[in-house]
Design an enzyme around this catalytic site. Structure first.
Site, PDB file in Angstrom:
ATOM      1  N   HIS A  37       0.871  -1.174   0.000  1.00  0.00           N
ATOM      2  CA  HIS A  37       0.000   0.000   0.000  1.00  0.00           C
ATOM      3  C   HIS A  37       0.911   1.227   0.000  1.00  0.00           C
ATOM      4  O   HIS A  37       1.923   1.261   0.713  1.00  0.00           O
ATOM      5  CB  HIS A  37      -0.935   0.003   1.214  1.00  0.00           C
ATOM      6  CG  HIS A  37      -2.106  -0.925   1.054  1.00  0.00           C
ATOM      7  ND1 HIS A  37      -2.752  -1.520   2.109  1.00  0.00           N
ATOM      8  CD2 HIS A  37      -2.751  -1.356  -0.070  1.00  0.00           C
ATOM      9  CE1 HIS A  37      -3.745  -2.280   1.645  1.00  0.00           C
ATOM     10  NE2 HIS A  37      -3.755  -2.202   0.329  1.00  0.00           N
ATOM     11  N   ASP A  43       1.113   4.162   1.182  1.00  0.00           N
ATOM     12  CA  ASP A  43       1.561   4.915   2.359  1.00  0.00           C
ATOM     13  C   ASP A  43       2.703   4.224   3.093  1.00  0.00           C
ATOM     14  O   ASP A  43       3.233   4.768   4.067  1.00  0.00           O
ATOM     15  CB  ASP A  43       0.383   5.207   3.312  1.00  0.00           C
ATOM     16  CG  ASP A  43      -0.389   3.963   3.711  1.00  0.00           C
ATOM     17  OD1 ASP A  43      -0.572   3.060   2.862  1.00  0.00           O
ATOM     18  OD2 ASP A  43      -0.819   3.876   4.877  1.00  0.00           O
ATOM     19  N   HIS A  44       3.105   3.035   2.603  1.00  0.00           N
ATOM     20  CA  HIS A  44       4.218   2.329   3.242  1.00  0.00           C
ATOM     21  C   HIS A  44       5.452   2.198   2.355  1.00  0.00           C
ATOM     22  O   HIS A  44       6.497   1.750   2.824  1.00  0.00           O
ATOM     23  CB  HIS A  44       3.761   0.943   3.719  1.00  0.00           C
ATOM     24  CG  HIS A  44       2.780   1.033   4.841  1.00  0.00           C
ATOM     25  ND1 HIS A  44       3.124   0.840   6.150  1.00  0.00           N
ATOM     26  CD2 HIS A  44       1.466   1.376   4.845  1.00  0.00           C
ATOM     27  CE1 HIS A  44       2.053   1.043   6.921  1.00  0.00           C
ATOM     28  NE2 HIS A  44       1.039   1.360   6.137  1.00  0.00           N
TER      29      HIS A  44
END
Lengths: 304, 304
Positions: free
Chosen positions: A64, A66-67
């Protein structure tokens, strides 16, 4: 030995002013281990004086954005800044493909070896084992394949009881063997048991990083008794249904996990953008597990 | 009609504290056109209150990371924030592949139509033509395929000379025809030429965005007479060799280009991280082209 973690980002996917997506720099004996690398991580590193030249290992939990969206920029900058030494990168299989395609179309050939190791979200595995530390994956339960990571200090050698050794006139050349647990036999044949000459070293400390995951006891055993547990706490517990639906955890659940797994301290993060301030999340977690802290960007937490 | 550009980032590839990689938001009649989207652009948008919901067009010049690594995060956030309306994306062919692979492995299906249009770095093409504006690509000369963009206001209708029309008692229903250039014939057969009843509207304004490129006269004709020229100025001219080697421009060259192409004003950006302050770049450009400004983040420049 230094063992501390600096928070570079602690927001979940939707961006919010003044919080960055997830990233942490773990300092183990002055070597840095970067854990996740959300967009803007390299700017955060500049801000908090985290030198990328000191990073030799990067760990990406899952794909994902945001990582991991800050990773390709960070690798490019390492390249532009003249890095030559190898970098080990751990993450889901397809991360390699995503990096390769972006390097290909920018016509970039990294000037340092990028050693990619695919993680396996089906079973825990030791992925790093060096003089300082052992790193193991933690299979989590998220919408896509996702691994947390547990960083355990290496067990140190036994500590010598110096006064005892001097009293017995034990020659220095025996010290290493004593640290490793051997008994000592004197010139006149007297055997001194090791435990009378040395004491055990400190219990190795451990840092567990658990993001992102729904509450699922499958990984509790693996993270039991850690010195510091970082656990995602995306929502307050009044949004438990939303947490379940999106495979995330609430602050209350994170605290329950810390309690059940006998963590010494708890750090919560991965906050939803709906929370402009974080006090409620902290209060909720502390109601169950008082030794909780917020993963505030720029803060450093000793793991001790 | 509003026609202004807000700078979201102005650094080149190597990150530097307090400067973000390239991105600009062009406001044309309250619709936003995003030009390039370096890492961290969505954070900059939050910082400067640029609403992503007002963006319907994004333009990516080329596939070096400092110009597009913020795009996938921005698209994901639009999706997470519930966007439904279509978004047009213009960029090099392979950009689509890079986006698709990242959406695929994050198991994301965008909830809005993403209409991708591949640019052609071999020839200038009109890629947008709506009521407000015409956008054309500018083939530049960089290490990889790269297009700048020129945004030209649509030519407005002629302006009525109200006092004259009232004096002649010309009925209101003729006004639209007059604006479009028709003559007026009165009830008693007198013909009034259009140019006695109307005046020409203002000359359409134009904004040219030229980043990244080596000094190459091939695109000078296309950008001649623009109202505002943004041109990259990565280095001071004492680094001309380095500029040539990396296919970039110096501040002096950017000013020479503004002079040669008869730009009204010049905006320089894409500054190398080696310049902690930017005054020398500005002074160098102004020595040749006095109406030069620095593309400082958060600053808005009227195109007039």
């Amino acid at each position: 030995m230094k063992f501390e973690v600096t928070i570079l980002g602690s927001s979940s996917a939707t961006p919010i002013f003044n919080r960055n997506p997830t990233s942490q720099a773990l300092n183990v004996n002055e070597r840095l281990y970067l854990i996740d690398c959300g967009e803007g991580t390299q700017q955060q590193m500049l801000r908090f004086d985290i030198k990328s030249s000191r990073i030799d290992h990067i760990f990406i939990s899952h794909l994902h954005g945001d990582h991991y969206l800050g990773l390709i920029g960070l690798l490019s900058s390492m390249h532009l800044n003249g890095r030559k030494k190898a970098l080990q990168l751990f993450g889901p299989t397809h991360l390699k493909e995503i990096i390769d395609i972006q390097l290909k179309y920018s016509e970039t050939t990294l000037q340092f070896p990028l050693e990619f190791v695919a993680t396996n979200a089906q079973k825990a595995e030791v992925i790093v084992n060096n003089n300082d530390i052992i790193v193991e994956t933690i299979p989590l339960d998220h919408r896509i394949e996702c691994c947390g990571f547990i960083f355990r200090e290496k067990k140190r050698l036994r500590k010598l009881i110096k006064e005892k050794l001097e009293e017995l006139n034990i020659p220095v050349e025996y010290y290493t063997a004593l640290k490793r647990g051997s008994d000592y036999t004197s010139a006149n044949g007297v055997v001194y048991k090791n435990e009378t000459l040395t004491v055990d070293s400190n219990v190795p400390k451990a840092y567990a990083y658990c993001s992102d995951t729904i509450y699922n006891e499958q990984y509790f055993n693996q993270i039991s008794n850690v010195t510091l547990l970082y656990h995602e706490a995306t929502f307050l517990n009044d949004m438990l249904d939303r947490a379940k639906e999106t495979h995330h955890t609430t602050a209350l659940q994170a605290a329950q996990i810390a309690l059940k797994t006998n963590a010494k301290r708890l750090l919560i993060g991965h906050f939803s953008a709906r929370y402009k301030t974080l006090n409620e999340l902290l209060d909720e977690a502390r109601s169950v597990f008082p030794l909780t802290e917020l993963a505030i960007e720029g803060k450093t937490f000793n793991i001790e």
